[in-house]
Design a protein around this motif. Structure first.
Motif, PDB file in Angstrom:
ATOM      1  N   THR A  46      57.925 -24.423  86.236  1.00 44.73           N
ATOM      2  CA  THR A  46      58.240 -23.277  86.158  1.00 44.73           C
ATOM      3  C   THR A  46      56.730 -22.693  87.429  1.00 44.73           C
ATOM      4  O   THR A  46      56.248 -23.484  87.865  1.00 44.73           O
ATOM      5  CB  THR A  46      57.512 -22.848  84.476  1.00 44.73           C
ATOM      6  OG1 THR A  46      58.316 -22.995  83.216  1.00 44.73           O
ATOM      7  CG2 THR A  46      56.878 -21.329  84.676  1.00 44.73           C
ATOM      8  N   GLU A 102      53.812 -20.581  88.289  1.00 44.01           N
ATOM      9  CA  GLU A 102      53.307 -19.758  87.781  1.00 44.01           C
ATOM     10  C   GLU A 102      52.554 -17.886  89.255  1.00 44.01           C
ATOM     11  O   GLU A 102      52.470 -18.592  90.310  1.00 44.01           O
ATOM     12  CB  GLU A 102      51.739 -20.545  87.678  1.00 44.01           C
ATOM     13  CG  GLU A 102      50.780 -19.964  87.419  1.00 44.01           C
ATOM     14  CD  GLU A 102      49.604 -20.311  86.915  1.00 44.01           C
ATOM     15  OE1 GLU A 102      48.772 -20.373  85.428  1.00 44.01           O
ATOM     16  OE2 GLU A 102      49.623 -20.905  87.850  1.00 44.01           O
ATOM     17  N   PRO A 151      49.277 -16.198  89.234  1.00 47.51           N
ATOM     18  CA  PRO A 151      48.346 -15.389  88.023  1.00 47.51           C
ATOM     19  C   PRO A 151      47.845 -14.320  88.000  1.00 47.51           C
ATOM     20  O   PRO A 151      48.510 -13.461  89.523  1.00 47.51           O
ATOM     21  CB  PRO A 151      47.157 -16.669  88.525  1.00 47.51           C
ATOM     22  CG  PRO A 151      48.089 -17.477  89.592  1.00 47.51           C
ATOM     23  CD  PRO A 151      48.651 -17.675  89.567  1.00 47.51           C
ATOM     24  N   TRP A 194      44.719 -13.054  81.286  1.00 53.64           N
ATOM     25  CA  TRP A 194      45.861 -13.343  80.835  1.00 53.64           C
ATOM     26  C   TRP A 194      46.337 -12.794  78.977  1.00 53.64           C
ATOM     27  O   TRP A 194      46.129 -12.665  78.124  1.00 53.64           O
ATOM     28  CB  TRP A 194      45.068 -14.730  79.781  1.00 53.64           C
ATOM     29  CG  TRP A 194      46.411 -15.817  79.416  1.00 53.64           C
ATOM     30  CD1 TRP A 194      46.150 -16.555  78.106  1.00 53.64           C
ATOM     31  CD2 TRP A 194      47.484 -16.732  79.619  1.00 53.64           C
ATOM     32  NE1 TRP A 194      47.185 -17.367  78.211  1.00 53.64           N
ATOM     33  CE2 TRP A 194      47.824 -17.316  78.685  1.00 53.64           C
ATOM     34  CE3 TRP A 194      47.933 -16.502  81.274  1.00 53.64           C
ATOM     35  CZ2 TRP A 194      49.606 -17.882  79.019  1.00 53.64           C
ATOM     36  CZ3 TRP A 194      49.722 -17.174  81.419  1.00 53.64           C
ATOM     37  CH2 TRP A 194      49.916 -18.105  80.010  1.00 53.64           C
ATOM     38  N   SER A 201      47.826 -24.487  83.127  1.00 50.68           N
ATOM     39  CA  SER A 201      48.856 -24.615  84.464  1.00 50.68           C
ATOM     40  C   SER A 201      49.625 -24.929  84.004  1.00 50.68           C
ATOM     41  O   SER A 201      49.922 -25.737  83.208  1.00 50.68           O
ATOM     42  CB  SER A 201      48.116 -25.443  85.892  1.00 50.68           C
ATOM     43  OG  SER A 201      47.761 -26.894  85.555  1.00 50.68           O
ATOM     44  N   PRO A 202      50.498 -25.048  84.966  1.00 57.33           N
ATOM     45  CA  PRO A 202      52.588 -26.005  84.395  1.00 57.33           C
ATOM     46  C   PRO A 202      52.200 -27.154  84.445  1.00 57.33           C
ATOM     47  O   PRO A 202      53.213 -27.156  83.607  1.00 57.33           O
ATOM     48  CB  PRO A 202      53.456 -24.975  85.630  1.00 57.33           C
ATOM     49  CG  PRO A 202      52.871 -23.474  86.100  1.00 57.33           C
ATOM     50  CD  PRO A 202      51.165 -24.192  85.429  1.00 57.33           C
ATOM     51  N   TRP A 211      50.954 -13.280  82.567  1.00 55.94           N
ATOM     52  CA  TRP A 211      49.680 -12.905  83.453  1.00 55.94           C
ATOM     53  C   TRP A 211      50.135 -11.721  83.944  1.00 55.94           C
ATOM     54  O   TRP A 211      50.961 -10.996  84.072  1.00 55.94           O
ATOM     55  CB  TRP A 211      49.504 -13.736  84.716  1.00 55.94           C
ATOM     56  CG  TRP A 211      48.893 -15.311  84.609  1.00 55.94           C
ATOM     57  CD1 TRP A 211      49.078 -15.696  84.975  1.00 55.94           C
ATOM     58  CD2 TRP A 211      47.208 -15.135  84.171  1.00 55.94           C
ATOM     59  NE1 TRP A 211      49.072 -17.135  85.175  1.00 55.94           N
ATOM     60  CE2 TRP A 211      47.469 -16.634  84.425  1.00 55.94           C
ATOM     61  CE3 TRP A 211      46.808 -14.393  84.646  1.00 55.94           C
ATOM     62  CZ2 TRP A 211      46.054 -16.817  84.343  1.00 55.94           C
ATOM     63  CZ3 TRP A 211      44.999 -14.763  84.213  1.00 55.94           C
ATOM     64  CH2 TRP A 211      45.526 -16.371  84.074  1.00 55.94           C
TER      65      TRP A 211
END
Length: 279
Positions: free
Chosen positions: A79, A81, A83, A87, A197-198, A272
């Motif tokens: 995946t 990410e 950011p 969140w 994190s992923p 995010w």
């Protein structure tokens, strides 16, 4: 002189056969006609075994809870990410939005939902920075981002944190089995709620796959329903291994504290975002 009688036909045939054998010749045999045999049958006849293969990126067959979680781990690790500033966590129960949280990296927290402070209006908690709740534990954003991605190291760290937290129930301190269950609850939070994190989310899926007592309850709307051992019994979660998303769970951790349980369908969506909603 009288002529000798000619040999009988049987004698002539026997002599010809003896002569042919002495010359190294073999009796003539009719060739068998060609027969078309399917490739698989021909391979077996030749002593070969052809195993069915997988083509493209088709996932392996999933026959157990471990298979489901390991496929989800692979998906999570891939995946991408992106950011943002906040969140954003949305809790939906029985199709109705229940709670929303916007968690900032410095621990500032905004909440919105019926029954929460502000009674449905976006509200900032005016207090010291809040740690993020994962199962019965709380960690800062930096602590969450520094968790190890290796499943063994991850579980060992979480299990030690549970033991060091001196958690108790109304009956007293947790037993070893209950501490294992509490550590499992932290894994469920990592795969469904926390801003990790992923790679760490993938490690949490692998660690959960290694826990004893995880059972596959079969197909469900949105994925596969799994049963896991937690502090006070069992929880069920519905995991989509192709998206690494937890579609439904019987318990979740509000960022305002505590652990909530429900017999209904609770879905947790996370993302995010750079923006807060209007007041």
């Amino acid at each position: 002189m009288l002529a000798k009688p000619a040999p009988s036909p049987d004698v002539v045939t026997r002599r010809r056969r003896q002569l042919r054998n002495s010359m190294g010749q073999r009796p003539f045999r009719r060739k068998a006609p060609w027969i078309l045999v399917p490739a698989a049958v021909a391979a077996v006849a030749a002593g070969l075994v052809i195993a069915p293969g997988r083509f493209g990126n088709a996932p392996p067959p999933m026959t157990s809870a471990r298979d489901v979680l390991l496929v989800a781990a692979t998906t999570a690790a891939r995946t991408h990410e992106e950011p943002g500033k906040y969140w954003h966590v949305t809790v939906t129960q029985n199709g109705q939005q229940r709670e929303e949280y916007w968690y900032q990296r410095d621990g500032q927290l905004w909440i919105k939902g019926e029954g929460l402070k502000g009674e449905g209006k976006l509200t900032k908690l005016i207090s010291k920075p809040e740690p993020f709740a994962i199962g019965p534990l709380r960690m800062t954003f930096d602590e969450l981002r520094q968790l190890p991605a290796d499943e063994n190291a991850l579980y060992t760290q979480l299990r030690s944190a549970v033991a060091d937290s001196h958690l108790r129930t109304s009956a007293g301190p947790l037993s070893d089995a209950q501490e294992d269950g509490a550590a499992t609850e932290t894994l469920i939070s990592l795969i469904s709620e926390a801003p990790v994190s992923p790679e760490v989310r993938a490690g949490a899926y692998r660690a959960l796959a290694a826990r004893p007592g995880v059972q596959d309850l079969g197909d469900a709307d949105g994925g596969r329903r799994l049963q896991v051992q937690v502090t006070d019994g069992t929880d069920t979660i519905v995991v989509d291994p192709n998206t690494a998303h937890v579609h439904n769970t019987s318990s979740w951790v509000p960022l305002t504290g505590g652990i909530m349980s429900s017999d209904g369908n609770v879905t947790i969506d996370t993302e995010w975002t750079d923006d807060l909603p209007a007041e």
